[in-house]
Scaffold this motif. Sequence first.
Motif, PDB file in Angstrom:
ATOM      1  N   LYS A  99     -65.950  -3.375  20.230  1.00 54.85           N
ATOM      2  CA  LYS A  99     -66.143  -2.029  19.681  1.00 54.85           C
ATOM      3  C   LYS A  99     -64.921  -1.145  19.935  1.00 54.85           C
TER       4      LYS A  99
ATOM      5  N   VAL B  28     -68.857  -7.205  24.153  1.00 51.07           N
ATOM      6  CA  VAL B  28     -69.278  -6.339  23.050  1.00 51.07           C
ATOM      7  C   VAL B  28     -68.470  -5.039  23.063  1.00 51.07           C
ATOM      8  N   ASN B  29     -68.306  -4.446  24.228  1.00 52.80           N
ATOM      9  CA  ASN B  29     -67.567  -3.183  24.327  1.00 52.80           C
ATOM     10  C   ASN B  29     -66.093  -3.356  23.992  1.00 52.80           C
TER      11      ASN B  29
ATOM     12  N   ALA C 213     -70.702  -6.630  16.772  1.00 54.28           N
ATOM     13  CA  ALA C 213     -70.851  -6.119  18.141  1.00 54.28           C
ATOM     14  C   ALA C 213     -72.098  -5.249  18.274  1.00 54.28           C
TER      15      ALA C 213
ATOM     16  N   THR D  53     -77.244 -17.047  22.598  1.00 51.17           N
ATOM     17  CA  THR D  53     -76.376 -16.013  22.035  1.00 51.17           C
ATOM     18  C   THR D  53     -75.457 -16.609  20.965  1.00 51.17           C
TER      19      THR D  53
ATOM     20  N   GLN E  30     -77.204 -10.703  36.340  1.00 50.52           N
ATOM     21  CA  GLN E  30     -76.540  -9.405  36.163  1.00 50.52           C
ATOM     22  C   GLN E  30     -75.060  -9.573  35.845  1.00 50.52           C
TER      23      GLN E  30
ATOM     24  N   TYR F 160     -74.762 -10.612  32.276  1.00 51.22           N
ATOM     25  CA  TYR F 160     -75.030  -9.442  31.437  1.00 51.22           C
ATOM     26  C   TYR F 160     -73.793  -8.532  31.389  1.00 51.22           C
ATOM     27  N   ARG F 161     -73.149  -8.348  32.548  1.00 50.08           N
ATOM     28  CA  ARG F 161     -71.949  -7.508  32.615  1.00 50.08           C
ATOM     29  C   ARG F 161     -70.857  -8.065  31.694  1.00 50.08           C
ATOM     30  N   ASP F 162     -70.632  -9.376  31.749  1.00 52.41           N
ATOM     31  CA  ASP F 162     -69.599  -9.978  30.904  1.00 52.41           C
ATOM     32  C   ASP F 162     -69.962  -9.919  29.419  1.00 52.41           C
ATOM     33  N   LEU F 163     -71.237 -10.112  29.091  1.00 54.38           N
ATOM     34  CA  LEU F 163     -71.654 -10.008  27.686  1.00 54.38           C
ATOM     35  C   LEU F 163     -71.446  -8.586  27.171  1.00 54.38           C
ATOM     36  N   MET F 164     -71.777  -7.603  27.995  1.00 52.21           N
ATOM     37  CA  MET F 164     -71.576  -6.203  27.589  1.00 52.21           C
ATOM     38  C   MET F 164     -70.084  -5.876  27.493  1.00 52.21           C
ATOM     39  N   LEU F 165     -69.283  -6.417  28.392  1.00 46.37           N
ATOM     40  CA  LEU F 165     -67.829  -6.237  28.333  1.00 46.37           C
ATOM     41  C   LEU F 165     -67.285  -6.807  27.023  1.00 46.37           C
TER      42      LEU F 165
END
Length: 171
Positions: free
Chosen positions: A156, A152-153, A169, A94, A142, A145-150
């Motif tokens: 944003k 990015v969010n 993002a 990443t 998982q 993934y949750r922390d990566l999405m957090l």
Amino acid sequence: PEMLEAQRKFILDCVRIKARSHNTTYPPLPKNFRPNLEGISRANESAARAIAIPGVVEAGWTMTDLLATTGGIKDVDRQRNVLKSELLAMVRKTEEQQFAWPFREPVDTKEVHDYLDVIKEPIDLSTIEKRIRKGEWYKGKQELYRDLMLMVNNCKLYNDESSPYYECAVN
């Protein structure tokens, strides 16, 4: 030859970005170097000897990493280390992406004063990497993934759609 030299330079530049100790030179160990192994079990002696060498910790090695390489580790720990290696590889992959630059380090809240008013759970790639290295935070992919999405969010949520940060993002 030119291609090889360019590739070598590229790889060394990449290493310098991640390495913590490439600018430090340690003196040679004395011939009578004997680290204090008091209280260390026989199974952990090799790893303890290695971690006592100046520069090993600074290079990012942990006792767990060294135990895994010296064989003094149980199957459960071995599985945990496999997960840890996979997660670190995912984070490194990443970080290599051209859009990852805003996520590599925490947001400087001294410069961005209202960041913590808007973002309640700040996260970045260096924090994620520290959590992985500690070894107890992520029980599976998982959670990563949750922390990566957090991450990015959060980006944003805080930034306008027209900002370069928002653009990174959504990539």
